[in-house]
Design an enzyme around this catalytic site. Structure first.
Site, mmCIF file in Angstrom:
data_model
loop_
_atom_site.group_PDB
_atom_site.id
_atom_site.type_symbol
_atom_site.label_atom_id
_atom_site.label_comp_id
_atom_site.label_asym_id
_atom_site.label_seq_id
_atom_site.Cartn_x
_atom_site.Cartn_y
_atom_site.Cartn_z
ATOM 1 N N HIS A 1 -5.242 6.080 13.749
ATOM 2 C CA HIS A 1 -5.328 7.053 12.623
ATOM 3 C C HIS A 1 -6.683 7.174 11.860
ATOM 4 C CE1 HIS A 1 -4.750 4.179 9.395
ATOM 5 N NE2 HIS A 1 -3.671 3.615 10.043
ATOM 6 N N TYR B 1 0.793 -1.163 0.150
ATOM 7 C CA TYR B 1 0.053 -0.013 -0.057
ATOM 8 C C TYR B 1 0.890 1.219 0.191
ATOM 9 C CZ TYR B 1 1.095 -0.484 5.019
ATOM 10 O OH TYR B 1 1.690 -0.709 5.998
ATOM 11 N N HIS C 1 -3.520 -3.434 8.474
ATOM 12 C CA HIS C 1 -2.169 -4.121 8.800
ATOM 13 C C HIS C 1 -1.523 -4.072 10.007
ATOM 14 C CE1 HIS C 1 -2.639 -3.875 4.382
ATOM 15 N NE2 HIS C 1 -1.918 -5.030 4.193
ATOM 16 N N SER D 1 7.855 0.875 15.475
ATOM 17 C CA SER D 1 7.793 0.252 14.184
ATOM 18 C C SER D 1 6.481 0.540 13.448
ATOM 19 C CB SER D 1 7.471 -1.486 14.534
ATOM 20 O OG SER D 1 6.613 -1.686 15.199
ATOM 21 N N GLY D 2 5.858 1.577 13.614
ATOM 22 C CA GLY D 2 4.706 1.920 12.836
ATOM 23 C C GLY D 2 3.481 1.771 13.166
ATOM 24 N N CYS E 1 -2.611 -1.358 12.249
ATOM 25 C CA CYS E 1 -2.976 0.081 13.193
ATOM 26 C C CYS E 1 -4.500 0.015 13.431
ATOM 27 C CB CYS E 1 -2.921 1.330 12.045
ATOM 28 S SG CYS E 1 -1.145 1.522 11.856
#
Length: 414
Positions: A322, A304, A338, A317-318, A340
């Site tokens: 959001h 993505y 994925h 790590s992200g 989040c």
């Protein structure tokens, strides 16, 4: 006739008082006892191993000795200009005193020595001296930056040099002072040889003030290594904000000081990308982030490249909370991200404006792996208190930590 005996009794009492007064005067003679005289100068009686010129080596013990058989030492007091006393031991015969504590480097001291001569007369000697400055310094950088944080924010102490020895670690911990109002129970935990985290047993009280400082300046940490100057830190703790995400119910419940203030439909990580379980601490907020799957090793059909708004980071790590308008149909009903926590743009904006760094984001009922205590954000609260205390050099034992993995500091995932 009846008054004569009464008069004699008074007269005898008067003589007794006069007699006692004479005795008291004789006993109070200031020249009749050697200990009542002004102490003599003991400069010729005792010797300190301080050089006549130059400074004292703080790595060597301070010694006070009596010359020959010229009496004995009765007391030694050594105090630095900042009020710290130097510990020491006096031999049974009073001929030698030797420091057992460590002298601070680059400090000023005053030594006061009390003595007796062979006849029991008191002597005194006062010596001022400096210690030479250290060549190697251990400094401490505290984090986060000064400001207001949530109840889950740990304190961070980053050392300028590694400290491996357990005794040295204990000394460092004693020198790192944490004060909170109101007071709480808390402890340091060695993450690795150069990093310590401090957290309370429970979350910080809402509205608390926290001060952390280093008292290690000039203190001997290990051979030739001394504490250097370090800047303290003051934090204020805000309201207790907790965002609890139920991955199986696809819902986030937000509480302020124990009361529900919002319930938000969400989507979390789909199978293969399940959101990490456990307690996380908000690390920061970014109004806009470009999220690319390739940056976290996601390629092929799962790759993505998306513009993301109102992104609140919870792992290095992200992992974020959001806005995810592209998955609006799954909010509240399915997990399709994925990793989040996604929600509508309006809810994400509200969350972004409501929370601050240090607030709690907890994920429950997820099949994802457990949040690590260290290395990928602040997972400190996932470690049981007893285990946390085992990481303190002042507790029963010190557990050797591992360095946070640099590989964990990756780019965002959605």
């Amino acid at each position: 006739m009846n008054q004569t005996p009464r008069f004699r009794t008074v007269f005898r009492c008067t003589l007794l008082v006069v007699s006692l007064g004479l005795v008291a005067t004789a006993c109070g003679d200031s020249d009749s006892h050697p200990l009542s005289t002004k102490p003599f100068d003991a400069a010729q009686q005792v010797v300190l191993n301080t050089p006549k010129a130059g400074t004292v080596d703080p790595d060597k013990p301070l010694e006070v000795t009596v010359k020959g058989d010229e009496g004995r030492i009765t007391d030694v007091t050594v105090v630095s200009d900042d009020g710290h006393h130097l510990a020491g031991e006096l031999t049974a015969d009073g001929t030698r005193w030797r420091s057992t504590g460590s002298l601070a480097a680059g400090a000023k001291y005053t030594a006061k020595v009390s003595t007796e001569d062979g006849e029991g007369s008191p002597g005194s000697r006062t010596v001022a001296f400096d210690t030479s400055p250290a060549q190697r310094f251990l400094t401490v950088e505290f984090g986060p930056e000064a400001g207001t944080y949530g109840v889950g924010q740990p304190l961070i102490a980053e050392l300028s040099l590694p400290v491996k020895d357990k005794a040295a670690r204990a000394l460092v911990e004693r020198g790192l002072k944490v004060e909170s109002r109101p007071s709480i129970e808390g402890a340091w935990h060695w993450v690795n040889d150069e990093v310590l985290h401090y957290r309370p047993k429970e979350y910080w009280p809402a509205g608390a003030t926290v001060n952390v400082a280093s008292n290690l300046r000039g203190v001997k940490v290990s051979n030739k290594l001394y504490g250097g100057p370090s800047k303290g830190l003051k934090l204020t703790i805000g309201d207790r904000i907790e965002a609890i995400t139920d991955a199986s119910a696809h819902e986030m419940t937000v509480l302020r000081n124990g009361e529900v203030i919002n319930t938000i439909p969400v989507t979390t990580g789909k199978p293969g990308f399940s959101t990490r379980s456990g307690v996380k601490v908000i690390l920061g907020k970014e109004y806009f982030v470009r999220m690319r799957g390739a940056s976290v090793g996601i390629f092929g059909s799962e790759q993505y490249d998306l513009p993301v708004y109102y992104a609140t980071r919870v792992t290095w790590s992200g992992e974020y909370v959001h806005a995810a308008p592209w998955s609006a149909g799954s909010h509240g009903s399915a997990n399709v991200s994925h990793g989040c926590v996604g929600m509508s743009t309006g809810n994400a904006a509200w969350f972004y404006e409501t929370v601050r760094e240090g607030d709690i984001v907890q994920v429950v009922n997820s099949i994802g792996e457990e949040m690590d205590a260290f290395g990928n954000g602040y997972g400190d609260w996932n470690m049981p208190w007893d285990e946390w205390r085992e990481g303190s050099a002042l507790a029963a034992g010190t557990r050797d930590g591992t360095s946070p993995s640099d590989s964990a500091r990756l780019r965002p995932r959605v």
